[in-house]
Design a protein around this motif. Structure first.
Motif, short mmCIF file in Angstrom:
data_model
loop_
_atom_site.label_atom_id
_atom_site.label_comp_id
_atom_site.label_asym_id
_atom_site.label_seq_id
_atom_site.Cartn_x
_atom_site.Cartn_y
_atom_site.Cartn_z
N GLY A 35 -3.73 -1.32 19.80
CA GLY A 35 -2.81 -1.64 18.72
C GLY A 35 -1.51 -0.85 18.76
N LEU A 36 -1.51 0.26 19.48
CA LEU A 36 -0.32 1.09 19.55
C LEU A 36 0.47 0.89 20.84
CD1 LEU A 36 -1.88 4.39 18.22
CD2 LEU A 36 -0.34 2.83 17.01
N SER A 37 -0.08 0.14 21.76
CA SER A 37 0.55 0.04 23.08
C SER A 37 1.53 -1.12 23.20
CB SER A 37 -0.53 -0.08 24.16
OG SER A 37 -1.25 -1.28 23.98
N GLY A 38 1.77 -1.83 22.12
CA GLY A 38 2.73 -2.93 22.18
C GLY A 38 4.13 -2.44 22.50
N LYS A 39 4.92 -3.33 23.03
CA LYS A 39 6.28 -2.99 23.46
C LYS A 39 7.11 -2.39 22.34
CE LYS A 39 10.30 -5.16 25.62
NZ LYS A 39 10.83 -6.39 26.21
N TRP A 40 6.92 -2.84 21.10
CA TRP A 40 7.77 -2.43 20.00
C TRP A 40 7.10 -1.47 19.02
CZ3 TRP A 40 12.41 -3.74 21.30
CH2 TRP A 40 12.61 -4.87 22.08
N SER A 41 5.80 -1.29 19.13
CA SER A 41 5.06 -0.52 18.14
C SER A 41 5.55 0.92 18.00
CB SER A 41 3.57 -0.50 18.48
OG SER A 41 3.05 -1.80 18.45
N SER A 42 5.75 1.61 19.11
CA SER A 42 6.16 3.01 19.02
C SER A 42 7.56 3.15 18.44
CB SER A 42 6.06 3.70 20.38
OG SER A 42 6.88 3.06 21.33
N LEU A 43 8.46 2.22 18.78
CA LEU A 43 9.81 2.28 18.21
C LEU A 43 9.79 2.06 16.70
CD1 LEU A 43 11.94 0.27 20.81
CD2 LEU A 43 11.97 2.72 20.40
N LEU A 44 9.02 1.09 16.26
CA LEU A 44 8.94 0.81 14.83
C LEU A 44 8.25 1.94 14.08
CD1 LEU A 44 8.17 -3.01 14.92
CD2 LEU A 44 10.36 -1.88 14.44
N MET A 45 7.20 2.49 14.68
CA MET A 45 6.53 3.63 14.05
C MET A 45 7.48 4.82 13.94
SD MET A 45 3.39 2.85 13.17
CE MET A 45 2.65 4.45 13.00
N GLY A 46 8.28 5.04 14.97
CA GLY A 46 9.25 6.13 14.94
C GLY A 46 10.28 5.94 13.84
N ARG A 68 10.63 -13.09 15.24
CA ARG A 68 9.21 -13.41 15.35
C ARG A 68 8.40 -12.20 15.82
NH1 ARG A 68 5.74 -15.30 19.42
NH2 ARG A 68 4.11 -16.69 18.68
N MET A 69 8.91 -11.49 16.83
CA MET A 69 8.20 -10.34 17.37
C MET A 69 8.18 -9.19 16.37
SD MET A 69 6.27 -9.17 19.65
CE MET A 69 6.34 -10.57 20.73
N LEU A 70 9.27 -9.00 15.64
CA LEU A 70 9.30 -7.97 14.61
C LEU A 70 8.26 -8.28 13.54
CD1 LEU A 70 10.47 -5.47 13.27
CD2 LEU A 70 12.29 -6.90 12.33
N HIS A 75 3.14 -6.96 11.22
CA HIS A 75 1.87 -7.50 10.74
C HIS A 75 0.70 -6.78 11.41
CE1 HIS A 75 -1.47 -10.44 10.61
NE2 HIS A 75 -1.01 -10.64 9.39
N ASP A 76 0.79 -6.59 12.72
CA ASP A 76 -0.29 -5.91 13.45
C ASP A 76 -0.43 -4.46 13.01
OD1 ASP A 76 -0.69 -8.27 14.85
OD2 ASP A 76 0.36 -7.58 16.66
N LEU A 77 0.70 -3.77 12.81
CA LEU A 77 0.65 -2.38 12.35
C LEU A 77 0.11 -2.29 10.93
CD1 LEU A 77 4.04 -1.10 13.83
CD2 LEU A 77 1.72 -0.53 14.63
N GLN A 78 0.43 -3.28 10.13
CA GLN A 78 -0.10 -3.34 8.77
C GLN A 78 -1.61 -3.59 8.80
OE1 GLN A 78 1.79 -6.33 6.37
NE2 GLN A 78 0.66 -5.78 4.53
N ASP A 80 -3.71 -2.78 11.07
CA ASP A 80 -4.42 -1.58 11.53
C ASP A 80 -4.35 -0.43 10.53
OD1 ASP A 80 -5.26 -2.81 13.83
OD2 ASP A 80 -3.76 -1.89 15.13
N GLY A 81 -3.58 -0.61 9.46
CA GLY A 81 -3.54 0.39 8.41
C GLY A 81 -2.46 1.43 8.56
N TYR A 82 -1.54 1.25 9.49
CA TYR A 82 -0.47 2.23 9.73
C TYR A 82 0.76 1.98 8.86
CZ TYR A 82 -3.16 2.83 14.04
OH TYR A 82 -4.17 3.01 14.94
N VAL A 83 0.97 0.73 8.48
CA VAL A 83 2.19 0.35 7.77
C VAL A 83 1.82 -0.32 6.45
CG1 VAL A 83 4.18 -1.23 7.85
CG2 VAL A 83 3.59 0.14 9.85
N HIS A 84 2.59 0.03 5.42
CA HIS A 84 2.45 -0.58 4.10
C HIS A 84 3.64 -1.51 3.88
CE1 HIS A 84 1.75 -1.06 -0.17
NE2 HIS A 84 3.00 -0.70 -0.40
N ARG A 85 3.36 -2.69 3.37
CA ARG A 85 4.40 -3.69 3.07
C ARG A 85 4.45 -3.85 1.56
NH1 ARG A 85 4.53 -9.44 2.24
NH2 ARG A 85 6.40 -10.37 3.17
#
Length: 136
Positions: A35-46, A68-70, A75-78, A80-85
């Motif tokens: 769930g953390l290895s996606g191309k954009w996940s680390s940038l968005l988490m940062g 679409r990718m954003l 959605h995927d980070l949400q 997995d419980g890392y992101v709140h919307r």
């Protein structure tokens, strides 16, 4: 799981025993890291570790990510419980994304990996170039 186990072979045997089919499909490390290895996940988490952002702000912050990718990555980070919307009842409705407690707790380790990547990027690129040149 007992944190004193350091032998990979032992951990793999435990993961196999924990699964129904005796395989590594349910390996906790693979499951979480996927769930953390996606191309954009680390940038968005940062970005979200710095402050909460609205969708449009994230889109402008990372201009080469498609809408679409954003949406999918958030959605995927949400999931997995890392992101709140949070949706605000405005006209039109506005949505803000922030890290959850779980996301903040994970980001410490991810931040160390990000720093390591920044420090070692040139060495990795040189290693790749050397390997690729030797393959010809």
């Amino acid at each position: 799981m007992d944190n004193t186990i350091v032998n990979l072979r032992s951990k793999l045997e435990i993961y196999k025993a924990m699964s129904d089919g005796g395989n590594l499909a349910d390996c906790p490390v693979r499951d979480v890291m996927q769930g953390l290895s996606g191309k954009w996940s680390s940038l968005l988490m940062g970005a979200l570790a710095e402050q909460p952002y609205r969708f449009g702000e994230l889109r402008r912050l990372v201009p080469d990510i498609s809408q679409r990718m954003l949406t999918q990555t958030l959605h995927d980070l949400q999931r997995d419980g890392y992101v709140h919307r949070e949706v605000f009842p405005t006209k039109p409705p506005s949505v803000e994304y922030s890290l959850t407690d779980l996301g903040r707790s994970m980001f410490g380790a991810l931040h160390q990996l990000i720093l390591w990547a920044e420090l070692n990027h040139d060495a990795v690129r040189e290693a790749r170039a050397g390997f690729d040149a030797a393959q010809v």
